[in-house]
Each structure stands twice: as structure tokens, then as C-alpha cells.
Motif scaffolding. Structure first.
Motif, PDB file in Angstrom:
ATOM      1  N   ALA A  38      79.886   1.614  30.939  1.00 40.50           N
ATOM      2  CA  ALA A  38      80.729   2.838  31.108  1.00 40.50           C
ATOM      3  C   ALA A  38      81.818   2.923  29.913  1.00 40.50           C
ATOM      4  O   ALA A  38      82.015   3.941  29.572  1.00 40.50           O
ATOM      5  N   PRO A  39      82.363   1.764  29.172  1.00 39.21           N
ATOM      6  CA  PRO A  39      83.159   2.105  28.079  1.00 39.21           C
ATOM      7  C   PRO A  39      82.601   2.808  26.991  1.00 39.21           C
ATOM      8  O   PRO A  39      83.365   3.554  26.232  1.00 39.21           O
ATOM      9  N   HIS A  40      81.393   2.817  26.702  1.00 37.92           N
ATOM     10  CA  HIS A  40      80.635   3.476  25.563  1.00 37.92           C
ATOM     11  C   HIS A  40      80.403   4.786  26.430  1.00 37.92           C
ATOM     12  O   HIS A  40      80.527   5.970  25.631  1.00 37.92           O
ATOM     13  N   LEU A  41      79.869   4.911  27.549  1.00 39.30           N
ATOM     14  CA  LEU A  41      79.375   6.166  28.071  1.00 39.30           C
ATOM     15  C   LEU A  41      80.599   7.386  28.077  1.00 39.30           C
ATOM     16  O   LEU A  41      80.542   8.448  28.084  1.00 39.30           O
ATOM     17  N   LEU A  42      81.865   6.631  28.331  1.00 41.93           N
ATOM     18  CA  LEU A  42      82.723   7.410  28.529  1.00 41.93           C
ATOM     19  C   LEU A  42      83.896   7.528  27.374  1.00 41.93           C
ATOM     20  O   LEU A  42      84.851   8.707  27.397  1.00 41.93           O
ATOM     21  N   LYS A  43      83.200   7.322  26.247  1.00 47.34           N
ATOM     22  CA  LYS A  43      84.222   7.681  25.132  1.00 47.34           C
ATOM     23  C   LYS A  43      84.106   9.169  24.611  1.00 47.34           C
ATOM     24  O   LYS A  43      83.110   9.716  24.861  1.00 47.34           O
ATOM     25  N   GLY A  44      85.211   9.431  24.278  1.00 42.02           N
ATOM     26  CA  GLY A  44      85.417  10.796  23.772  1.00 42.02           C
ATOM     27  C   GLY A  44      85.137  11.033  22.357  1.00 42.02           C
ATOM     28  O   GLY A  44      84.597   9.890  21.849  1.00 42.02           O
ATOM     29  N   SER A  45      85.639  12.201  21.657  1.00 40.94           N
ATOM     30  CA  SER A  45      85.563  12.003  20.284  1.00 40.94           C
ATOM     31  C   SER A  45      86.851  12.500  19.654  1.00 40.94           C
ATOM     32  O   SER A  45      87.731  12.878  20.226  1.00 40.94           O
ATOM     33  N   PHE A  46      86.752  12.193  18.248  1.00 37.14           N
ATOM     34  CA  PHE A  46      88.444  12.437  17.697  1.00 37.14           C
ATOM     35  C   PHE A  46      88.044  13.076  16.242  1.00 37.14           C
ATOM     36  O   PHE A  46      87.215  12.420  15.524  1.00 37.14           O
ATOM     37  N   SER A  47      88.681  14.165  15.833  1.00 31.56           N
ATOM     38  CA  SER A  47      88.743  14.535  14.537  1.00 31.56           C
ATOM     39  C   SER A  47      90.073  14.571  14.168  1.00 31.56           C
ATOM     40  O   SER A  47      91.067  15.275  14.320  1.00 31.56           O
ATOM     41  N   ASP A  48      90.090  13.865  13.198  1.00 31.83           N
ATOM     42  CA  ASP A  48      91.585  13.578  12.320  1.00 31.83           C
ATOM     43  C   ASP A  48      91.877  14.874  11.298  1.00 31.83           C
ATOM     44  O   ASP A  48      91.150  15.227  10.529  1.00 31.83           O
ATOM     45  N   GLY A  49      92.938  15.435  11.435  1.00 31.01           N
ATOM     46  CA  GLY A  49      93.482  16.465  10.341  1.00 31.01           C
ATOM     47  C   GLY A  49      92.761  17.543  10.171  1.00 31.01           C
ATOM     48  O   GLY A  49      92.311  18.046   9.257  1.00 31.01           O
ATOM     49  N   VAL A  50      92.205  18.112  11.570  1.00 29.87           N
ATOM     50  CA  VAL A  50      91.687  19.484  11.431  1.00 29.87           C
ATOM     51  C   VAL A  50      92.501  20.710  10.906  1.00 29.87           C
ATOM     52  O   VAL A  50      91.947  21.800  10.256  1.00 29.87           O
ATOM     53  N   SER A  51      93.779  20.288  10.678  1.00 33.85           N
ATOM     54  CA  SER A  51      94.677  21.445  10.096  1.00 33.85           C
ATOM     55  C   SER A  51      95.908  20.656   9.617  1.00 33.85           C
ATOM     56  O   SER A  51      95.869  19.361   9.970  1.00 33.85           O
ATOM     57  N   GLY A  52      96.940  21.225   9.127  1.00 35.41           N
ATOM     58  CA  GLY A  52      98.191  20.472   8.799  1.00 35.41           C
ATOM     59  C   GLY A  52      98.658  19.809   9.892  1.00 35.41           C
ATOM     60  O   GLY A  52      99.198  20.295  10.577  1.00 35.41           O
ATOM     61  N   GLY A  53      98.542  18.451  10.044  1.00 33.77           N
ATOM     62  CA  GLY A  53      99.143  17.383  11.014  1.00 33.77           C
ATOM     63  C   GLY A  53      98.573  17.762  12.355  1.00 33.77           C
ATOM     64  O   GLY A  53      99.235  17.223  13.432  1.00 33.77           O
ATOM     65  N   ARG A  99     108.898  21.599   8.565  1.00 34.15           N
ATOM     66  CA  ARG A  99     108.770  22.351   9.684  1.00 34.15           C
ATOM     67  C   ARG A  99     108.523  23.782   8.988  1.00 34.15           C
ATOM     68  O   ARG A  99     109.057  24.347   8.102  1.00 34.15           O
ATOM     69  N   THR A 100     107.612  24.644   9.797  1.00 30.03           N
ATOM     70  CA  THR A 100     107.012  25.870   9.431  1.00 30.03           C
ATOM     71  C   THR A 100     107.975  26.995   9.777  1.00 30.03           C
ATOM     72  O   THR A 100     107.785  28.239   9.613  1.00 30.03           O
ATOM     73  N   GLY A 101     108.840  26.757  10.940  1.00 27.63           N
ATOM     74  CA  GLY A 101     109.428  27.949  11.772  1.00 27.63           C
ATOM     75  C   GLY A 101     108.467  28.674  12.525  1.00 27.63           C
ATOM     76  O   GLY A 101     107.487  28.428  12.860  1.00 27.63           O
ATOM     77  N   VAL A 102     109.169  29.659  12.962  1.00 23.86           N
ATOM     78  CA  VAL A 102     108.477  30.616  13.910  1.00 23.86           C
ATOM     79  C   VAL A 102     107.155  31.501  13.105  1.00 23.86           C
ATOM     80  O   VAL A 102     107.361  31.913  12.180  1.00 23.86           O
ATOM     81  N   ASP A 103     106.251  31.604  13.753  1.00 26.73           N
ATOM     82  CA  ASP A 103     104.899  32.371  13.338  1.00 26.73           C
ATOM     83  C   ASP A 103     104.279  32.798  14.593  1.00 26.73           C
ATOM     84  O   ASP A 103     103.594  32.276  15.366  1.00 26.73           O
ATOM     85  N   LEU A 104     104.097  34.230  14.827  1.00 28.80           N
ATOM     86  CA  LEU A 104     103.668  34.983  15.677  1.00 28.80           C
ATOM     87  C   LEU A 104     102.247  35.261  15.542  1.00 28.80           C
ATOM     88  O   LEU A 104     101.608  35.760  16.400  1.00 28.80           O
ATOM     89  N   GLY A 105     101.669  34.790  14.327  1.00 34.26           N
ATOM     90  CA  GLY A 105     100.282  34.884  14.168  1.00 34.26           C
ATOM     91  C   GLY A 105      99.384  34.142  15.099  1.00 34.26           C
ATOM     92  O   GLY A 105      99.868  33.006  15.574  1.00 34.26           O
ATOM     93  N   PHE A 106      97.927  34.223  15.271  1.00 39.88           N
ATOM     94  CA  PHE A 106      97.080  33.575  15.874  1.00 39.88           C
ATOM     95  C   PHE A 106      96.610  32.262  15.240  1.00 39.88           C
ATOM     96  O   PHE A 106      96.775  32.129  14.062  1.00 39.88           O
ATOM     97  N   PRO A 107      96.875  31.218  15.876  1.00 40.32           N
ATOM     98  CA  PRO A 107      96.723  29.899  15.371  1.00 40.32           C
ATOM     99  C   PRO A 107      95.599  29.648  14.567  1.00 40.32           C
ATOM    100  O   PRO A 107      94.374  30.141  14.780  1.00 40.32           O
ATOM    101  N   ARG A 108      95.342  29.280  13.197  1.00 37.81           N
ATOM    102  CA  ARG A 108      94.343  28.982  12.429  1.00 37.81           C
ATOM    103  C   ARG A 108      94.155  27.600  11.945  1.00 37.81           C
ATOM    104  O   ARG A 108      95.294  26.980  11.928  1.00 37.81           O
ATOM    105  N   HIS A 109      92.994  27.272  11.501  1.00 39.97           N
ATOM    106  CA  HIS A 109      93.027  25.851  11.087  1.00 39.97           C
ATOM    107  C   HIS A 109      92.722  25.800   9.675  1.00 39.97           C
ATOM    108  O   HIS A 109      91.820  25.978   9.149  1.00 39.97           O
ATOM    109  N   ASP A 110      93.835  26.106   8.959  1.00 37.34           N
ATOM    110  CA  ASP A 110      93.879  25.971   7.427  1.00 37.34           C
ATOM    111  C   ASP A 110      93.630  24.932   6.881  1.00 37.34           C
ATOM    112  O   ASP A 110      94.115  23.887   7.178  1.00 37.34           O
TER     113      ASP A 110
END
Length: 499
Positions: free
Chosen positions: A117-132, A488-499
Motif C-alpha cells: 500500500a505505501p507504494h500503491l497509494l503514492k501520488g505524484s509531485f511536480s515542482d515549480g510548474v509556474s512561479g512558486g 507579490r504580484t498584486g491583483v490579476d483578473l486574467g485566467f491563471p496561466r503557467h508561465d
């Protein structure tokens, strides 16, 4: 005559329930009633599920290390008591003792898989897909799940599901077959010996009342079922209509195709072994041999010769094949012999003529062989679930493939051949979920998944293996940001993007 009562298992101990209804449990080799089993009423199911909800919440909160420790201890407890479980299977189902031991061993393999089970139930992790920003996944239990299992494998089928469900953090309510219920209580005792908290594993016995109570209960999140196709359809439709996740494994009509280049002795051995093991009461039994010209006559003769050497009798006395599970079921299967003859099939070996090594009152029917069977005959179309093997003749590989693919079932199939190209073509072209190449009963190992196609499966998920882990858990994906106060980036009403 007084007989013992097979009780339910609630909150870690035997419980007789509130109802007064009882069912008879037979010794198939003697025809005698040896036990009675308590039948659950709606109120009984509700009480057990309520306990399971509370216990399941605590169990889900346990550490994965703690749950895994219980799994290893359960595996050891079941291994210690394997012979005891096998003996009660033979006493109530009738299958020979070696077959019962094999059933327990295959169930143990799933318990061993669940120890990972410890292996079977492991999830995945992606580090730094966008800024922070990090993204990761995890799997969590469903809550209370139900397992409804058939008479033909009173230990193995529950073990296909229960260890994985419990290792994943769920509480389980098992509804075993009322025909051979005692093995379920031995499994319950093994869980208790392993230190599983009371209420995480429960057993309710009974009939349609108990089944429908589980299928419609608001606190039951998922249902696993194995049985005939009509009942599997009912379980799937009822369970899903009440918002449940359902995997319902149905019936089968498994074909074994024998090509002219096959090793005739191996093919005949396989047909007899896979056709008459456990008196044909297996969803993976070979019930149809498709003999491709010109191999048919020689193959039928070879099969009949091997059948002549089989002994039918009490499974505790070293016989090759035991009785059928009940007298009613024996009579139903015997009716197909009458129908086959009436419909024009050639009865090569008549199991009604068997002289069993056992009490005359036992539920006996010997191995039976038909030749000249065609689609449209009831012995071909119906899942008989008994020791009846039918031979269908085909002029070519292509005709044999058409015969198999035209079946409404798609559980298991096998091909016997010395031609690797033909075998590879067959495994690609046949519309069946589990395929054996020179292997008559292609039951996957525990780390693969078990299940068929077409009318052999209702739902999208197969049993055990990674499919089983996914069935008993649900996924979450977390998108996380721990921003640097200096950026800090402040207010941004645009759709979230992974830049």
C-alpha cells in the motif's frame, strides 16, 4: 437435529442480528444440512453500516504505516489458517481439498499485493510548474464499501477486494453467499487477529434483502460484485442509480480454440482440467472447445479418454471432482443434458451415469462431454456453471474467431497452438478481457487486474491490481503556492496561466 448457526460479524465479534429468518447450509457430499445461517434484515444492515461509518473514519485517519502493519499481520494470520479455511470451503462448497487450498493461495496473493500500500497509494509531485507553484496528487479512501461475493469462491473472491479496500483506508461490509458462508467468518477472525480495529471489516449474511439494503444505503459509497450476468446487471443498475461506484463482474462462456498444429495431448489435458475443475463452477472454466479442422475427432477422443479416468466423489477423500453446491443447482445443470440431446448435440460422456465415491444423497453429477454443439443450442448459449464441456467444430481460424467474438460474453478465452503468429493475431483480434496462450485458465496475478468485456463486466474497473486500488480510492490534485513576500504580484483578473 441441532445444527450450529453461522452468525454475522459486527464491530469485531459474532452477532446474531435482529431477524429470525434462517437458511440451510448443506454438506454437498452427503446432502445433509450441517449448519444454518442467519439472514440479515434491513435494520441489521443499517446497524452494521452505521458502525462501519464510525470505524471507517478512524481507520482512514490512521497512518499508512499503521495500516500496512495490519495488512502484513493479516497475511500471516491467513497463511497460518489456510488449511482451516480450505477445509470449511470443501465442507460447504464441495470442491476437492487441493482445489480449495489453491483458492486460498490465490487470495493470499492479493493480500500480499495489498501489503504494498505505501507504494500503491503514492501520488505524484511536480515542482515549480509556474512561479512558486507546485502541483501534486493524492488518493483518499471512499468511506464504507460493500463486497457481494458468490458461492463458487467463498474465500478468494472476497480476498480480491477486501485487502485492497482496507489497505486504502476504507471500512468494508461483506455479503457472502448464503450457500457457503462460514469461510467469511474465518476471514473475519484473521482480521481481528491482525489487529484491525472493530467495525472496519464486517459480515452480513442473507439474501436479496441484504443485497438491496447495501445497494440503496446512503452511506455505502461503492459496491464490488461477482456473480451471474442478470444479477450483475441488477447490482450495477441499482447501485449506480443510488449514486454508488460499482464494479459488477458477471457471467461467462469461455472458449478454448485448438488449432491443427497444437500439441493434442496438452490441449486435451487442458480442456479436461479447465472444464471440470471445481465441478465447472468457475467463471473462468472452459465450457466450450472450438476444434479447428481437422483436429476435432482426435481431440474429442483424447478428451473422452481422460474423462474416463476421473473420479467423482467426496472432496475430502482424494477424488478428482466433487459434487455440485446444492441439489437444486445439480438438477438445473442436469436439465441442460436433456436439452442438449433434444437439440441434436451428441452426448459423448453422460455425467448422469457417474458412480460417485460418496454418499448416494450427495449432489452428484459427473463430467459430461457434448460434441457437434452449435450456437443457438442452450448448452452453448447459456452459462451452465457445471461440469459440462461442449465441442464446437470450425473449418478455419477465421471461423473460430467469429464464433468466439459472436458470444455476448467476453470474460476469458484460450488458444492452443504452436504458431506464435497465430497466437499474437488471436490476442489482438479476440473480443475478450483475459486471454491464455497455451494456458487454459488465464487468471491474472494479483498485480494485474481481473475482468472481462461485454456482458461479463458492468462498470469500467476490473478487480485487484492497480484497477482495484483506483476503484477503492478517489484522486485529488492540489495546486499550491507559497509566495515569497518580496515578490507579490498584486491583483490579476486574467485566467491563471503557467508561465
Amino acid at each position: 437435529m441441532h445444527v450450529d448457526l453461522v452468525t454475522h460479524w459486527r464491530a469485531g465479534e459474532a452477532w446474531s442480528g435482529t431477524g429470525s429468518r434462517r437458511g440451510d447450509v448443506f454438506d454437498p457430499a452427503t446432502g445433509r444440512v450441517v449448519r444454518q445461517v442467519a439472514y440479515a434484515e434491513q435494520a441489521d444492515v443499517e446497524a452494521v453500516v452505521a458502525d462501519a461509518v464510525t470505524a471507517g473514519e478512524r481507520w482512514a485517519a490512521e497512518s499508512l504505516t499503521r495500516r500496512t502493519g495490519v495488512m502484513f499481520a493479516f497475511r500471516e494470520a491467513l497463511a497460518r489458517r489456510a488449511d482451516e479455511v480450505a477445509a470449511v470451503i470443501t465442507a460447504e462448497h464441495g470442491k476437492v481439498l487441493d482445489d480449495a487450498r489453491g483458492e486460498v493461495q490465490r487470495g493470499l496473493e492479493v493480500a500480499e499485493f495489498a501489503c504494498g500500500a505505501p507504494h500503491l497509494l503514492k501520488g505524484s509531485f511536480s515542482d515549480g510548474v509556474s512561479g512558486g507553484v507546485d502541483v501534486y496528487s493524492l488518493r483518499q479512501p471512499l468511506g464504507v464499501v460493500a463486497v457481494i461475493s458468490p458461492f463458487n469462491f467463498p474465500a478468494m473472491v472476497p480476498l480480491w477486494f477486501v485487502p485492497i479496500a482496507i489497505a486504502s483506508g476504507n471500512a468494508v461490509v461483506l455479503k457472502p453467499s448464503e450457500k457457503d458462508p462460514s469461510a467469511s467468518l474465518l476471514l473475519a477472525e484473521c482480521w481481528a487477529e491482525a489487529g484491525l480495529p472493530p467495525g472496519v471489516f464486517n459480515v452480513v449474511h442473507g439474501d436479496k434483502v441484504a443485497v438491496d439494503a447495501l445497494l440503496t444505503h446512503d452511506d455505502v459509497a461503492a459496491v464490488s460484485f461477482v456473480g451471474s450476468t442478470p444479477v450483475a446487471r441488477h447490482v450495477y443498475e441499482t447501485g449506480t442509480a443510488h449514486g454508488k461506484r460499482v464494479q459488477a463482474l458477471g457471467g461467462a462462456k469461455n472458449h478454448m480454440v485448438v488449432l491443427p498444429d497444437a500439441d493434442l495431448d496438452s490441449a486435451a489435458d487442458a480442456a479436461v482440467s479447465a472444464g471440470f475443475g471445481s465441478a465447472g463452477e468457475r467463471c473462468m472454466a472452459i465450457s466450450v472447445v472450438v476444434a479447428v479442422d481437422p483436429v476435432g475427432d482426435d481431440l474429442v477422443e483424447a478428451i473422452a479418454q481422460r474423462m474416463a479416468g476421473l473420479t467423482t466423489g467426496d472432496g475430502r477423500q482424494g477424488c478428482d471432482m466433487g459434487p455440485l453446491v446444492t441439489g437444486e443447482h445439480r438438477d438445473r445443470v442436469t436439465g441442460y443434458l436433456d436439452a442438449g440431446v433434444a437439440e441434436g448435440a451428441q452426448l459423448v460422456v453422460d455425467g448422469r451415469q457417474v458412480v460417485p465415491k460418496g454418499a448416494p444423497e450427495g449432489f452428484w453429477l459427473g463430467p459430461t462431454l457434448f460434441d457437434g454443439v452449435r450456437p443457438g443450442m442452450s448448452v452453448y448459449d447459456d452459462e451452465i456453471f457445471g461440469p459440462v464441456l461442449s465441442v464446437v467444430r470450425a473449418a478455419s481460424y477465421d471461423e473460430a474467431l467469429r464464433i468466439v467474438n459472436a458470444s455476448p460474453y467476453g470474460n476469458g478465452t484460450a488458444i492452443f497452438t504452436a504458431d506464435g503468429g497465430a497466437a499474437r493475431r488471436y490476442q489482438r483480434e479476440v473480443q475478450v478481457g483475459m486471454i491464455g496462450v497455451n494456458v487454459p485458465i488465464p487468471v491474472p496475478m494479483a498485480y494485474y487486474s481481473f475482468g472481462g468485456w461485454k456482458a461479463s463486466l458492468f462498470g469500467d474497473t476490473h478487480a485487484h491490481g492497480t484497477d482495484g486500488v483506483h476503484f477503492f480510492t478517489r484522486a485529488k490534485v492540489v495546486t499550491s503556492r507559497w509566495p515569497d513576500p518580496a515578490s507579490r504580484t498584486g491583483v490579476d483578473l486574467g485566467f491563471p496561466r503557467h508561465d
